[in-house]
Design an enzyme around this catalytic site. Structure first.
Site, short mmCIF file in Angstrom:
data_model
loop_
_atom_site.label_atom_id
_atom_site.label_comp_id
_atom_site.label_asym_id
_atom_site.label_seq_id
_atom_site.Cartn_x
_atom_site.Cartn_y
_atom_site.Cartn_z
N ASP A 1 4.33 -5.28 -8.66
CA ASP A 1 4.67 -4.64 -7.42
C ASP A 1 3.47 -5.01 -6.37
O ASP A 1 3.64 -4.87 -5.19
CB ASP A 1 4.72 -3.23 -7.28
CG ASP A 1 5.90 -2.93 -8.42
OD1 ASP A 1 7.03 -3.40 -8.32
OD2 ASP A 1 5.81 -1.79 -9.00
N CYS B 1 -15.76 -4.44 14.15
CA CYS B 1 -14.83 -3.62 14.87
C CYS B 1 -13.55 -4.34 14.84
O CYS B 1 -13.27 -5.36 14.93
CB CYS B 1 -15.44 -3.13 15.94
SG CYS B 1 -15.31 -4.19 17.42
N ASP C 1 4.62 0.93 -8.69
CA ASP C 1 3.48 1.41 -9.68
C ASP C 1 3.07 0.49 -10.63
O ASP C 1 1.94 0.61 -11.47
CB ASP C 1 4.15 2.56 -10.55
CG ASP C 1 5.02 2.11 -11.84
OD1 ASP C 1 5.56 1.15 -11.56
OD2 ASP C 1 5.02 2.84 -12.83
N ASP D 1 10.48 0.81 -5.90
CA ASP D 1 10.76 0.15 -7.39
C ASP D 1 11.21 0.80 -8.34
O ASP D 1 11.51 2.31 -7.85
CB ASP D 1 9.25 -0.24 -7.93
CG ASP D 1 9.27 -0.81 -9.45
OD1 ASP D 1 10.26 -1.70 -9.60
OD2 ASP D 1 8.63 -0.22 -10.32
N CYS E 1 -13.06 -7.23 16.99
CA CYS E 1 -13.25 -8.50 16.96
C CYS E 1 -12.49 -9.71 16.50
O CYS E 1 -12.95 -10.71 17.15
CB CYS E 1 -14.48 -8.33 15.81
SG CYS E 1 -15.84 -7.49 15.80
#
Length: 756
Positions: free
Chosen positions: A648, A13, A644, A451, A16
């Site tokens: 990147d 979780c 894309d 980009d 933690c």
């Protein structure tokens, strides 16, 4: 001081990370601790002479966590082991399968019990609703069996949370769920198994097995959905590893020898043939070629390479044979550096659930203290006023009522229900959202970094201009002779010229004596005319609009007939139709838009001007992209990166929110928190609006979840009994808990009805 990256086992979780950080940072010799919940790793800066990893483990193993010291291997063949991908993914797939089995078991039961619970409460409140058709004794017995299985099998992590709280005073959501469900279960089982005690103490017949089942069932669903999403965090690195060539063709003792890529040494001469993947980094020593470097640069136009030029491993040789000398291998290659950057940057930025966890760390002991104090006050003050039997009965009712009404069903549902609705609505509009973390951050974004290639532009070279330099030659004629010759060429740019001719339905002519001139261009004969197509060189006079076209970032070729220049053809990546409108919509939201690209500044500036973009950061190599994003963040910007390409990926992970184009590479998509299907950047504005709507819904849900506790706990504790005679029966505490859950779900569903 040394820095170590340590894998962590046992994290389940968001809080933690906080527990481990607090525990380890208190150890002598530890300078800094950065625990990453998403990757389940910790970066620890410490003095090895004062404290060691085993000593750290001694502290955190008590809490259920373990540090695993990772290997420092630098060989690429060991890189997957170095990142812990193979081992940890296998473990996580097994864990996920167990969670799936548990969720599939408990969820139908929880839904059925929830319906029956609401029916029973409704029957108590409204005479028009019939009672449950099952006798209460039989219903309680069935509920007890189901609740026992659910609590002690499905609810193990929550019970462990109670044990950790009792032993080490560390509390999280698991603790709160564990305390609430365990007390409801123990009280209910006492009522069911010891009816004489219930009668003697004058306690009602009401049990809360249904509370135990419903809370654990719904929270387990949320945990499973979170784990399923989280397991994909390593897939970006896996796909990057898959890009590397598996073998290399070496030139040894005058012969070709194929070897596994990990056997390549610095200084080896490697042969690369057309269509082959370049295995490692190096410098060309013989030959010429055109190489597709889009994997690294993101630019669609292949790069011509000659002797002395640098080539990058995992890029693709499109044309020609060449030999190169190896200069970088293993973790020193560009690909390995990108992998390392993705791994280092990949991680969890604090999701909104962390707020609930932080509150819970205080809320749990406060609720327990209030419940215990309530019982003590009833047994002391209440006994003197009402007598011991009545005071004990009211005290137990109030004690259980406080814990039941504080049971965090609504708190557990507040985030996942809104996220499920928000994610579903996004999917309907082609916006795929990976997790709550991405939505939370997106709602605060003030800077969008785009980009260029494949994001703002179409991502492939097209013929943009055909210019006649001779009045005898029309543009269509220039295109006809050019496409006729280029059709025989293997050069990638030649395809764009042929496609343009096909679009205009121009018939091509027969070409003889075709020849590709390395580093120059192509030539051939059409009838008795000599056709030559080549790029401008330093010794060729700049004619027509070449300079203007080049300033726009376009690639220009000259067409000659019998050594006379008759025309120019310019090729470039072109702006997507929706880009300008998408940028304008972001400006309407007061969001700054920046272009970040590896392309040259002139080309980038020209495209940015067409799209209306605010600023340009150009000529940035992949290794620097994430650094540029960090610079913006250091200046106070909350950044969404849209890209894309593989190049990147580090920037997508470094950004507060990574947004991948659905038309892009798998690596980019796996590195991002949000994916836009169809590559439509006009959806960015919609995604931001959706994030704001969803986060508003989550905050409203959390408000309602806590307001019931703030109002309900004093009422359940009997605070108003001396004044108004009000005492909240646990049955109505259950109703309040259920109503808070229903209000949270209904509020989340409101998101679905809103327009993007």
């Amino acid at each position: 001081m040394i820095n170590k990256t340590l894998k962590i086992k046992g994290m389940h979780c968001a809080s933690c990370a906080t527990i481990i950080t607090n525990k380890v940072s208190k150890l002598g010799g530890v300078d800094a601790v950065n625990v990453n919940f998403a990757t389940e790793k910790a970066t620890v800066s410490f003095d090895n002479n004062v404290v060691t990893v085993p000593q750290m483990n001694n502290e955190i193993e008590k809490l259920g966590y373990t540090f695993i010291d990772e290997t420092n291997s630098h060989a690429m063949e060991d890189h997957s082991m170095h990142t812990g991908i193979n081992e940890s993914k296998d473990e996580k797939l097994k864990e996920l399968l167990v969670m799936k089995t548990k969720t599939q078991f408990v969820l139908p039961i929880a839904l059925l019990v929830f319906i029956l619970m609401m029916w029973d409460i409704g029957a108590k409140l409204f005479t028009s609703i019939p009672n449950l058709p099952l006798p209460m004794s039989i219903f309680n017995t069935i509920s007890m069996v189901l609740a026992s299985v659910v609590l002690f099998w499905i609810g193990q992590p929550f019970l462990q949370g109670v044990v950790k709280f009792a032993k080490y005073r560390v509390a999280n959501m698991d603790t709160l769920i564990g305390v609430g469900t365990l007390v409801a279960y123990l009280y209910s089982i006492s009522i069911t198994l010891f009816p004489l005690m219930r009668v003697a103490l004058k306690l009602p017949e009401t049990t809360y097995f249904d509370v135990t089942i419903v809370v654990i069932g719904f929270v387990m669903l949320g945990k499973y959905l979170e784990a399923r999403s989280k397991i994909r965090t390593g897939e970006a690195i896996e796909k990057l590893l898959g890009l590397q060539a598996k073998t290399a063709l070496l030139w040894r003792n005058g012969a070709e020898v194929e070897v596994p890529v990990h056997e390549v040494q610095i200084g080896d001469i490697i042969i690369v043939k057309p269509g082959s993947k370049i295995p490692v980094d190096g410098v060309i020593v013989e030959g010429y070629s055109s190489i597709d470097e889009s994997m690294i640069t993101g630019e669609p136009i292949p790069v011509d390479k000659k002797t002395g030029d640098f080539v990058v491993g995992a890029t693709i040789n499109k044309q020609g044979n060449f030999k190169f000398k190896t200069t970088k291998i293993g973790s020193d290659t560009v690909l390995a550096q990108i992998i390392k950057m993705v791994e280092d940057a990949q991680g969890s930025k604090a999701p909104i659930q962390a707020m609930a966890d932080k509150i819970s760390s205080v809320f749990v002991p406060v609720v327990l203290a209030v419940a215990v104090l309530t019982l003590i006050l009833w047994l002391t003050v209440g006994t003197s006023a009402l007598g011991f039997s009545t005071a004990l009965s009211y005290g137990i009712l109030s004690f259980v009522g406080v814990l039941v009404i504080a049971c965090p069903c609504a708190l557990g549902l507040a985030t996942p229900t809104a996220i499920i609705v928000g994610v579903g609505k996004g999917a309907e509009h082609g916006i795929l959202i990976r997790n709550a973390e991405a939505l939370e951050k997106l709602s605060h974004v003030d800077t969008v970094v785009l980009d260029k290639t494949g994001t703002i532009t179409k991502g492939k070279p097209e013929v943009t201009d055909i210019i006649s330099l001779d009045t005898k030659w029309a543009e269509a004629d220039i295109l006809r002779v050019s496409a006729s010759v280029e059709k025989l060429s293997e050069h990638p740019l030649a395809d764009a010229v042929v496609i343009k001719a096909n679009e205009q339905k121009i018939s091509l002519e027969t070409v003889t004596n075709f020849q590709a001139l390395e580093g120059v261009g192509v030539e051939g004969m059409i009838g008795n005319k000599h056709i030559a197509i080549h790029k401008p060189s330093k010794d060729v006079s700049i004619t027509g609009n070449i300079k203007e076209l080049q300033e726009q970032g376009k690639t220009v070729v000259i067409i000659e007939v019998d050594k006379k220049q008759i025309g120019l053809i310019a090729l470039s990546d072109t702006l997507k139709e929706e880009s300008k409108e998408a940028v304008a919509k972001l400006h309407d939201r007061n969001i700054k838009v920046i272009m970040l690209t590896g392309d040259n500044y002139l080309a980038a500036s020209y495209i940015a001007k067409l799209a209306g973009i605010d600023a340009v950061i150009a000529e940035v190599i992949p290794q620097e992209k994430a650094g540029k994003i960090k610079e913006l963040q250091d200046d106070g910007a909350v950044v969404a990166m849209v890209g894309d390409g593989i190049n990147d990926a580090p920037a997508l992970v470094q950004a507060d929110v990574g947004i991948a184009m659905g038309t892009g590479t798998d690596v980019a998509i796996e590195s991002a928190g949000i994916t836009l299907l169809g590559g439509d950047i006009s959806k960015i504005s919609q995604a931001i609006k959706l994030s704001k709507m969803t986060m508003r819904g989550i905050k409203q849900n959390l408000f309602w979840a806590f307001i019931f506790n703030i109002v309900g706990i004093p009422l359940a504790a009997g605070l108003f009994y001396p004044i108004f005679g009000w005492l909240l029966n646990p049955a109505f505490a259950g109703l309040a808990m259920a109503f808070s859950s229903v209000s949270v779900v209904l509020n989340s569903l409101r998101i679905k009805a809103k327009k993007l």
